[in-house]
Enzyme design. Structure first.
Site, mmCIF file in Angstrom:
data_model
loop_
_atom_site.group_PDB
_atom_site.id
_atom_site.type_symbol
_atom_site.label_atom_id
_atom_site.label_comp_id
_atom_site.label_asym_id
_atom_site.label_seq_id
_atom_site.Cartn_x
_atom_site.Cartn_y
_atom_site.Cartn_z
ATOM 1 N N LYS A 216 0.829 -1.207 0.000
ATOM 2 C CA LYS A 216 0.000 0.000 0.000
ATOM 3 C C LYS A 216 0.865 1.260 0.000
ATOM 4 O O LYS A 216 2.032 1.241 0.371
ATOM 5 C CB LYS A 216 -0.994 -0.058 1.154
ATOM 6 C CG LYS A 216 -2.086 -1.093 0.812
ATOM 7 C CD LYS A 216 -3.299 -1.065 1.685
ATOM 8 C CE LYS A 216 -4.325 -2.036 1.075
ATOM 9 N NZ LYS A 216 -5.416 -2.352 1.968
ATOM 10 N N ARG A 256 -3.358 -10.436 4.286
ATOM 11 C CA ARG A 256 -3.718 -10.457 2.858
ATOM 12 C C ARG A 256 -2.547 -9.857 2.100
ATOM 13 O O ARG A 256 -2.216 -8.688 2.307
ATOM 14 C CB ARG A 256 -4.993 -9.638 2.645
ATOM 15 C CG ARG A 256 -5.450 -9.547 1.202
ATOM 16 C CD ARG A 256 -6.689 -8.653 1.098
ATOM 17 N NE ARG A 256 -7.194 -8.562 -0.259
ATOM 18 C CZ ARG A 256 -6.727 -7.729 -1.186
ATOM 19 N NH1 ARG A 256 -5.750 -6.895 -0.900
ATOM 20 N NH2 ARG A 256 -7.247 -7.725 -2.388
HETATM 21 N N1 PMM Z 1 -7.446 -3.892 0.239
HETATM 22 C C1 PMM Z 1 -7.662 -3.948 -1.084
HETATM 23 C C2 PMM Z 1 -8.587 -4.867 -1.618
HETATM 24 N N2 PMM Z 1 -9.255 -5.720 -0.807
HETATM 25 N N3 PMM Z 1 -9.718 -6.541 1.350
HETATM 26 C C3 PMM Z 1 -9.533 -6.481 2.663
HETATM 27 N N4 PMM Z 1 -10.200 -7.325 3.484
HETATM 28 N N5 PMM Z 1 -8.672 -5.598 3.233
HETATM 29 C C4 PMM Z 1 -7.969 -4.699 2.482
HETATM 30 O O1 PMM Z 1 -7.241 -3.870 3.045
HETATM 31 C C5 PMM Z 1 -8.141 -4.731 1.064
HETATM 32 C C6 PMM Z 1 -9.047 -5.679 0.536
HETATM 33 C C7 PMM Z 1 -6.906 -3.026 -1.992
HETATM 34 O O2 PMM Z 1 -5.647 -3.541 -2.291
HETATM 35 P P1 PMM Z 1 -5.309 -4.292 -3.694
HETATM 36 O O3 PMM Z 1 -5.685 -3.322 -4.805
HETATM 37 O O4 PMM Z 1 -3.859 -4.558 -3.656
HETATM 38 O O5 PMM Z 1 -6.134 -5.543 -3.784
#
Ligand code: PMM
Length: 284
Positions: A216, A256
């Site tokens: 991030k 994640r």
């Molecule tokens: N962040 C993203 C997408 N999905 N789901 C959860 N549970 N928590 C998060 O912080 C989260 C998520 C955005 O990040 P990405 O674009 O790298 O998927």
């Protein structure tokens, strides 16, 4: 899948964005074969869940319609299910979650914590599946305007408690709920770092916590080069691994991440070292 929430080891969720525009891996896995191949690879590397998403939540991103979102994720889910890969669906839409559950996912990962779609609680309650409730204040196009807090940790905790209460009221069992502080969602860099430093206050809600810092922007800002430029998105995995392991040592249930292999390696070292825990601040 019920065991997943009582997992003896930290759960690793591998990110699979089937989108042209997600901030880290947008476009890379938009094709069916590339997406399925990457999902299988992450599972092989140690992902307990592959998190399939068809709508970018990158700050400023616009919405896609539900048909497009479903058309992106469902073929990938069907093939990964056939290959025996356990999955979550990253969606804020009840219709997409229901279709994904029917196609083989076992967990709903909802970045809106149930706020975006009033029908999500019903879908999850009927499926009896785990539901990741993330802290969220609004869709991507306007979320950075909503990053105002007096005490970010207290406010995120209280707003998450409301999400949990609504999920319970919708008939979702308490032992199906996972909370997530929503790093980067209506949060500035200092907010993300305060939430990371004070995870025990969120863990005190009594639910498994998913920590999702991977690649991030605030990590890029933390790691500025000598010329002041933020570290590019593809060069944030070491920082992600460090903060993920610290979050697990603080008591998080899972992480994640994009780099499953590096994270799984680091968590194997943590486990082999006696699973050291971070003492809460103020503890003797
Ligand atoms: N962040 C993203 C997408 N999905 N789901 C959860 N549970 N928590 C998060 O912080 C989260 C998520 C955005 O990040 P990405 O674009 O790298 O998927």
């Amino acid at each position: 899948m019920s065991d997943l929430l009582r997992s003896a080891h930290p759960v690793v969720m591998g990110v699979l964005n089937v989108t042209p525009d997600s901030f880290s891996d947008g476009g890379r896995y938009a094709g069916l074969d590339a997406a399925v191949g990457h999902g299988i690879e992450m599972h092989r590397q140690g992902a307990d869940l592959v998190d399939v998403g068809g709508e970018s939540t990158r700050p400023g991103a616009g919405r896609v319609d539900p048909e497009t979102e479903a058309r992106r994720v469902l073929p990938v889910i069907r093939e990964l299910a056939a290959a025996g890969v356990p999955m979550s669906i990253d969606t804020t839409r009840a219709s997409v979650a229901a279709a994904a559950l029917a196609a083989g996912v076992s967990v709903v990962n909802d970045v809106s914590g149930g706020l975006a779609d009033p029908d999500m609680g019903k879908v999850v309650a009927e499926a009896g599946c785990p539901w990741v409730l993330m802290h969220w204040r609004g869709h991507a196009e306007r979320m950075q305007d909503l990053a105002t807090y007096r005490d970010v940790v207290a406010e995120v905790r209280d707003e998450l408690r409301q999400r949990v209460d609504e999920a319970l009221a919708a008939g979702v069992a308490a032992d199906r709920i996972v909370i997530d502080p929503g790093l980067g969602f209506a949060k500035r860099a200092e907010h993300n770092l305060q939430l990371t430093a004070r995870l025990p206050e969120l863990l005190a809600l009594g639910y498994p916590l998913l920590f999702a810092a991977s690649r991030k922007s605030y990590l890029g800002s933390l790691l500025r080069g000598a010329d002041g430029t933020a570290r590019p998105v593809g060069e944030r995995d070491a920082a992600t691994i460090a903060t993920s392991v610290l979050a697990v040592a603080a008591g998080s249930w899972g992480v994640r991440v994009h780099d499953v292999r590096g994270t799984a390696d680091a968590l194997a070292v943590w486990a082999a070292s006696g699973r050291p825990r971070l003492a809460a601040e103020g503890a003797a």
